[in-house]
Design a protein around this motif. Structure first.
Motif, PDB file in Angstrom:
ATOM      1  N   PHE A 243      74.234  49.078  38.964  1.00  0.00           N
ATOM      2  CA  PHE A 243      73.453  48.441  40.024  1.00  0.00           C
ATOM      3  C   PHE A 243      74.139  48.576  41.377  1.00  0.00           C
ATOM      4  O   PHE A 243      73.489  48.659  42.409  1.00  0.00           O
ATOM      5  CB  PHE A 243      73.200  46.968  39.690  1.00  0.00           C
ATOM      6  CG  PHE A 243      72.224  46.782  38.557  1.00  0.00           C
ATOM      7  CD1 PHE A 243      70.991  47.427  38.575  1.00  0.00           C
ATOM      8  CD2 PHE A 243      72.533  45.980  37.469  1.00  0.00           C
ATOM      9  CE1 PHE A 243      70.092  47.276  37.533  1.00  0.00           C
ATOM     10  CE2 PHE A 243      71.639  45.823  36.427  1.00  0.00           C
ATOM     11  CZ  PHE A 243      70.421  46.471  36.451  1.00  0.00           C
ATOM     12  N   MET A 244      75.488  48.597  41.367  1.00  0.00           N
ATOM     13  CA  MET A 244      76.199  48.802  42.626  1.00  0.00           C
ATOM     14  C   MET A 244      75.894  50.178  43.197  1.00  0.00           C
ATOM     15  O   MET A 244      75.874  50.363  44.412  1.00  0.00           O
ATOM     16  CB  MET A 244      77.703  48.696  42.404  1.00  0.00           C
ATOM     17  CG  MET A 244      78.215  47.294  42.501  1.00  0.00           C
ATOM     18  SD  MET A 244      79.975  47.302  42.220  1.00  0.00           S
ATOM     19  CE  MET A 244      80.271  45.559  42.106  1.00  0.00           C
ATOM     20  N   GLY A 245      75.670  51.135  42.298  1.00  0.00           N
ATOM     21  CA  GLY A 245      75.401  52.493  42.751  1.00  0.00           C
ATOM     22  C   GLY A 245      74.010  52.657  43.342  1.00  0.00           C
ATOM     23  O   GLY A 245      73.708  53.687  43.948  1.00  0.00           O
ATOM     24  N   ILE A 246      73.134  51.677  43.144  1.00  0.00           N
ATOM     25  CA  ILE A 246      71.777  51.759  43.703  1.00  0.00           C
ATOM     26  C   ILE A 246      71.764  51.032  45.039  1.00  0.00           C
ATOM     27  O   ILE A 246      72.039  49.836  45.094  1.00  0.00           O
ATOM     28  CB  ILE A 246      70.753  51.116  42.744  1.00  0.00           C
ATOM     29  CG1 ILE A 246      70.756  51.873  41.416  1.00  0.00           C
ATOM     30  CG2 ILE A 246      69.354  51.141  43.360  1.00  0.00           C
ATOM     31  CD1 ILE A 246      69.976  51.189  40.335  1.00  0.00           C
ATOM     32  N   PRO A 247      71.466  51.736  46.147  1.00  0.00           N
ATOM     33  CA  PRO A 247      71.579  51.126  47.462  1.00  0.00           C
ATOM     34  C   PRO A 247      70.655  49.921  47.630  1.00  0.00           C
ATOM     35  O   PRO A 247      69.480  49.970  47.244  1.00  0.00           O
ATOM     36  CB  PRO A 247      71.170  52.247  48.427  1.00  0.00           C
ATOM     37  CG  PRO A 247      70.833  53.424  47.610  1.00  0.00           C
ATOM     38  CD  PRO A 247      71.083  53.144  46.188  1.00  0.00           C
ATOM     39  N   PHE A 265      62.352  44.836  41.500  1.00  0.00           N
ATOM     40  CA  PHE A 265      63.246  45.158  40.396  1.00  0.00           C
ATOM     41  C   PHE A 265      62.569  46.104  39.412  1.00  0.00           C
ATOM     42  O   PHE A 265      63.127  47.124  39.018  1.00  0.00           O
ATOM     43  CB  PHE A 265      63.697  43.880  39.685  1.00  0.00           C
ATOM     44  CG  PHE A 265      64.672  44.160  38.584  1.00  0.00           C
ATOM     45  CD1 PHE A 265      66.016  44.368  38.872  1.00  0.00           C
ATOM     46  CD2 PHE A 265      64.243  44.263  37.265  1.00  0.00           C
ATOM     47  CE1 PHE A 265      66.910  44.658  37.865  1.00  0.00           C
ATOM     48  CE2 PHE A 265      65.143  44.557  36.260  1.00  0.00           C
ATOM     49  CZ  PHE A 265      66.476  44.750  36.566  1.00  0.00           C
ATOM     50  N   ILE A 266      61.306  45.765  39.064  1.00  0.00           N
ATOM     51  CA  ILE A 266      60.627  46.559  38.036  1.00  0.00           C
ATOM     52  C   ILE A 266      60.271  47.957  38.540  1.00  0.00           C
ATOM     53  O   ILE A 266      60.444  48.943  37.830  1.00  0.00           O
ATOM     54  CB  ILE A 266      59.363  45.817  37.543  1.00  0.00           C
ATOM     55  CG1 ILE A 266      59.797  44.587  36.745  1.00  0.00           C
ATOM     56  CG2 ILE A 266      58.495  46.724  36.680  1.00  0.00           C
ATOM     57  CD1 ILE A 266      58.672  43.631  36.449  1.00  0.00           C
ATOM     58  N   ARG A 267      59.812  48.043  39.817  1.00  0.00           N
ATOM     59  CA  ARG A 267      59.346  49.331  40.331  1.00  0.00           C
ATOM     60  C   ARG A 267      60.478  50.215  40.868  1.00  0.00           C
ATOM     61  O   ARG A 267      60.399  51.431  40.786  1.00  0.00           O
ATOM     62  CB  ARG A 267      58.332  49.104  41.463  1.00  0.00           C
ATOM     63  CG  ARG A 267      57.039  48.464  41.011  1.00  0.00           C
ATOM     64  CD  ARG A 267      56.036  49.534  40.618  1.00  0.00           C
ATOM     65  NE  ARG A 267      54.794  48.943  40.157  1.00  0.00           N
ATOM     66  CZ  ARG A 267      53.821  48.582  40.968  1.00  0.00           C
ATOM     67  NH1 ARG A 267      53.944  48.753  42.271  1.00  0.00           N
ATOM     68  NH2 ARG A 267      52.716  48.057  40.473  1.00  0.00           N
ATOM     69  N   ILE A 268      61.492  49.611  41.463  1.00  0.00           N
ATOM     70  CA  ILE A 268      62.508  50.399  42.163  1.00  0.00           C
ATOM     71  C   ILE A 268      63.836  50.419  41.400  1.00  0.00           C
ATOM     72  O   ILE A 268      64.318  51.485  40.980  1.00  0.00           O
ATOM     73  CB  ILE A 268      62.774  49.827  43.586  1.00  0.00           C
ATOM     74  CG1 ILE A 268      61.469  49.654  44.338  1.00  0.00           C
ATOM     75  CG2 ILE A 268      63.783  50.707  44.326  1.00  0.00           C
ATOM     76  CD1 ILE A 268      60.853  50.917  44.860  1.00  0.00           C
ATOM     77  N   PRO A 271      63.892  51.605  37.230  1.00  0.00           N
ATOM     78  CA  PRO A 271      63.816  53.043  36.912  1.00  0.00           C
ATOM     79  C   PRO A 271      65.073  53.809  37.332  1.00  0.00           C
ATOM     80  O   PRO A 271      65.515  54.705  36.620  1.00  0.00           O
ATOM     81  CB  PRO A 271      62.602  53.528  37.716  1.00  0.00           C
ATOM     82  CG  PRO A 271      61.820  52.317  38.007  1.00  0.00           C
ATOM     83  CD  PRO A 271      62.768  51.175  38.078  1.00  0.00           C
ATOM     84  N   LEU A 272      65.657  53.410  38.465  1.00  0.00           N
ATOM     85  CA  LEU A 272      66.863  54.101  38.911  1.00  0.00           C
ATOM     86  C   LEU A 272      68.044  53.806  37.989  1.00  0.00           C
ATOM     87  O   LEU A 272      68.931  54.638  37.809  1.00  0.00           O
ATOM     88  CB  LEU A 272      67.212  53.669  40.340  1.00  0.00           C
ATOM     89  CG  LEU A 272      66.333  54.262  41.428  1.00  0.00           C
ATOM     90  CD1 LEU A 272      66.650  53.614  42.765  1.00  0.00           C
ATOM     91  CD2 LEU A 272      66.554  55.760  41.505  1.00  0.00           C
ATOM     92  N   ALA A 273      68.032  52.601  37.423  1.00  0.00           N
ATOM     93  CA  ALA A 273      69.156  52.210  36.573  1.00  0.00           C
ATOM     94  C   ALA A 273      68.995  52.705  35.142  1.00  0.00           C
ATOM     95  O   ALA A 273      69.922  52.611  34.342  1.00  0.00           O
ATOM     96  CB  ALA A 273      69.308  50.693  36.590  1.00  0.00           C
ATOM     97  N   LEU A 274      67.808  53.233  34.835  1.00  0.00           N
ATOM     98  CA  LEU A 274      67.491  53.540  33.442  1.00  0.00           C
ATOM     99  C   LEU A 274      68.526  54.430  32.726  1.00  0.00           C
ATOM    100  O   LEU A 274      68.947  54.097  31.620  1.00  0.00           O
ATOM    101  CB  LEU A 274      66.091  54.154  33.362  1.00  0.00           C
ATOM    102  CG  LEU A 274      65.377  53.913  32.039  1.00  0.00           C
ATOM    103  CD1 LEU A 274      65.296  52.423  31.734  1.00  0.00           C
ATOM    104  CD2 LEU A 274      63.999  54.523  32.058  1.00  0.00           C
ATOM    105  N   PRO A 275      68.962  55.559  33.341  1.00  0.00           N
ATOM    106  CA  PRO A 275      69.934  56.387  32.622  1.00  0.00           C
ATOM    107  C   PRO A 275      71.219  55.631  32.306  1.00  0.00           C
ATOM    108  O   PRO A 275      71.758  55.747  31.197  1.00  0.00           O
ATOM    109  CB  PRO A 275      70.222  57.536  33.598  1.00  0.00           C
ATOM    110  CG  PRO A 275      69.167  57.487  34.616  1.00  0.00           C
ATOM    111  CD  PRO A 275      68.593  56.120  34.645  1.00  0.00           C
TER     112      PRO A 275
END
Lengths: 354, 301
Positions: A243-247, A265-268, A271-275
């Motif tokens: 989560f820190m890596g997601i701006p 959280f759900i839309r942005i 999905p970015l945190a998924l991997p």
């Protein structure tokens, strides 16, 4: 190292040769036991009692059938001896069929044996070839080892439960660590790390009574609860860094356009945190799948798969090829998952101070 | 007014949000971690009838297998951390460069650590039996002739200890090597180059620049290894059975699972458990203190 000109440099060449010698010998040392374990898991029982062990499993067996003193004399071609070796002399075709499947790895029906016997009418000796069922050790492991299949199912249930518990509970805390600064943050982080390092057996032993009280002793749910302790700690750690890596600006932008926190959280974010979350899930899987000591302590009649393999190894091993097959079944998922998350593992150690 | 109130609630919500998010972890840990830890501590001071006693510890400390178990565990830990670590560092320093096939090599090196302990047990149990693959291999490379064999598992206690340490080294050295390699690759090349520019030779640069920069990685790797090595037991039991080469955690499983009927079993098990807990916790605490639990670092650059 000093000169950077491209000229023939014996020092550099020797250096390179040394590098490759070392790499090859390390790789060889790593692979040798792995190779033998894999090879052994495909050997027929007869082959696995030979010395020296065959390096590779054979794919087919050549048989010789003739009239014997007690009935029919069955011989198998021994590649090491380069000659036929008699394996049995019997009239009992059922016994022969079972023997050919269990000891020699070639499933053969009684009818097929009768066919060969029919050919004996016209000649003294009949030669025939049968394919070896390469998976026979794996099938036999599940057939012979009491409880192996239900244990495998239980292990998978435990893994799924552990992933669900640790991702939901740990993921929330990881998000809090990444996005908010609050009183007690450092103390909490410290305790999460400490829990992670705490010996599993020290939790498992007192857990016996606690789990009996809440009805989860000797039960997959109980083990998942215990495994989640360490797995939550790791998940908090991994998800916090994800989560820190997601701006934050991305989340803020979404909110500017009128999205609520939940929608953001759900839309942005999600999905970015998924991997990264998938990697955390695989970590949780590895922990729960491999664990043995708590499983031994906390189960009685419903062991996990790792306990079943452990039990097949303790004491005198019945059949080494079956033990090897059990070990391989344990190892395949872990090697695959480790391969998938190898980047995260390296990052964990290299880019993170724990 | 209403707007103000909503704002206030929102602010409160903002403040409470992190606590709400961490609340499940706290509750979980209170129930499933703190409770068993306290219980196990209390148990270790309780006799079979529920009275307070120091007797459990007296029993453990006077147990004939306690000193051997402590000694074996200590030797395994020392060998594991010193020998395996130096070997891994040596390899990492040698290999620290890109070469064709390096990613395949790195994955290979991950396999031993990826293997579950029971799979490693299966591997070496089938290897070290008299007709096992190791003797077969020595036969194929013609170190042995005819039916010459080594009875690996029939040696003295010291031979067994050495075997266990070698098996452990097989599993651990490659993975520590990877960890150290990852650490080495995070060191900016300029810092080492600067050392050479100022006239340092390889060893000086290693000692004064590379190793200090590698220190956080080394610390983490060593402590993780220490904690794991203190708890080694499964490979020993798989290879040698119980009691032949006692170690601390093996004693716990032994008293809990192998001789559960004895009325001293559960006291012995909980006494040993506390001893292991204390050793591991002290190690972990010292480490966390030294490294200062700074949390996941934000990505640099």
């Amino acid at each position: 190292m000093a000169s950077k000109k491209k000229r023939f440099n014996p020092y550099k060449l020797a250096n390179k040769a040394l590098l490759y010698i070392i790499i090859t010998s390390v790789a060889f040392t790593i692979l040798l036991p792995v190779f033998f374990l894999v090879s052994l898991s495909f050997l027929t029982t007869r082959d696995s009692y030979k010395f020296p062990l065959p390096l590779l499993p054979s794919l087919t067996s050549d048989y010789k059938l003739e009239y014997g003193e007690r009935g029919y004399l069955l011989s198998i071609f021994d590649k090491a001896e380069e000659d036929y070796a008699t394996v049995m002399d019997t009239e009992d075709l059922e016994k022969m069929s079972i023997y050919m499947e269990a000891r020699l790895g070639t499933p053969t029906t009684i009818e097929e044996i009768e066919e060969q016997i029919a050919r004996l009418e016209t000649r003294n000796i009949v030669y025939f070839t049968k394919k070896i069922d390469l998976l026979h050790n794996f099938k036999a492991f599940f057939l012979i080892t009491n409880d192996a299949f239900p244990a495998l199912v239980r292990s998978l249930q435990i893994c799924v439960l552990t992933i669900l518990i640790s991702l939901s509970i740990g993921g929330m805390a990881g998000y809090a660590f990444a996005r908010y600064s609050f009183a007690g943050r450092d103390a909490l982080k410290f305790s999460v790390l400490f829990v992670r390092m705490f010996p599993g057996i020290a939790i498992a032993l007192p857990m016996v009574v606690i789990l009996i009280r809440i009805g989860f002793y000797d039960n997959p749910i109980g083990l998942a609860l215990v495994y989640s302790i360490g797995s939550i700690a790791l998940t908090v750690w991994i998800t916090a860094s994800i989560f820190m890596g997601i701006p934050v600006t991305l989340e803020e932008a979404a909110q500017v356009f009128g999205a609520t926190k939940m929608q953001t959280f759900i839309r942005i974010t999600f999905p970015l945190a998924l991997p990264g979350l998938a990697a955390a899930a695989m970590y949780a899987f590895l922990g729960a799948w491999n664990e043995t000591v708590a499983a031994i302590v906390l189960t009685q009649f419903n062991p996990t798969f790792s306990v079943v393999v452990y039990q097949s190894l303790v004491g005198a091993v019945g059949q080494v090829n079956l033990a090897a097959a059990g070990g391989i079944v344990m190892a395949v998922p872990t090697v695959i998952f480790t391969f998938i998350i190898r980047r995260y593992i390296n990052q964990m150690w290299g880019g993170m101070s724990v | 007014m209403a707007v103000m109130r909503i704002k206030k609630v929102r602010n409160l919500g903002q403040k409470a949000a992190p606590y709400l998010l961490i609340l499940p972890v706290v509750i979980y840990y209170l129930f499933f971690w703190a409770q068993p830890v306290v219980k196990s501590f209390v148990d270790s001071f309780t006799d079979a009838y529920g009275h307070f006693t120091f007797n459990n510890y007296v029993m453990v400390l006077t147990d004939a297998n306690f000193l051997p178990a402590l000694r074996n565990t200590t030797l395994i830990v020392i060998a594991s951390v010193a020998l395996e670590f130096l070997a891994a560092l040596f390899l990492a320093l040698l290999i620290n460069r890109k070469f064709p096939g390096s990613s395949i090599f790195l994955f290979l090196a991950m396999i031993p650590m990826a293997l579950p302990s029971v799979a490693v047990g299966a591997m070496w149990k089938t290897g070290l039996t008299t007709n096992g693959w190791l003797n077969s291999f020595l036969h194929y490379v013609e170190i042995f002739s005819g039916s010459e064999k080594i009875y690996w598992l029939a040696g003295s206690e010291w031979v067994m200890l050495a075997l266990i340490i070698i098996i452990d080294a097989w599993q651990v050295i490659p993975s520590i090597m990877i960890i150290l390699l990852a650490g080495l690759q995070n060191i900016p090349p300029e810092s080492e180059e600067a050392g050479y520019v100022f006239g340092g030779d390889y060893l000086t640069v290693l000692r004064k620049i590379t190793l200090p920069l590698l220190k956080p990685t080394i610390q983490t790797a060593v402590v993780m290894r220490l904690i794991a090595a203190i708890q080694i037991w499964l490979i020993i039991v798989v290879m040698l059975g119980f009691t032949r080469l006692p170690v601390l955690v093996e004693r716990i499983v032994y008293f809990h699972k192998e001789v559960p009927g004895l009325d001293i079993s559960s006291q012995m098990a909980s006494g040993y458990t506390i001893i292991v807990t204390i050793i591991v916790s002290v190690t972990a605490l010292i480490y966390l203190k030294i490294s200062g639990s700074s949390g996941p670092k934000k990505k640099e650059g």
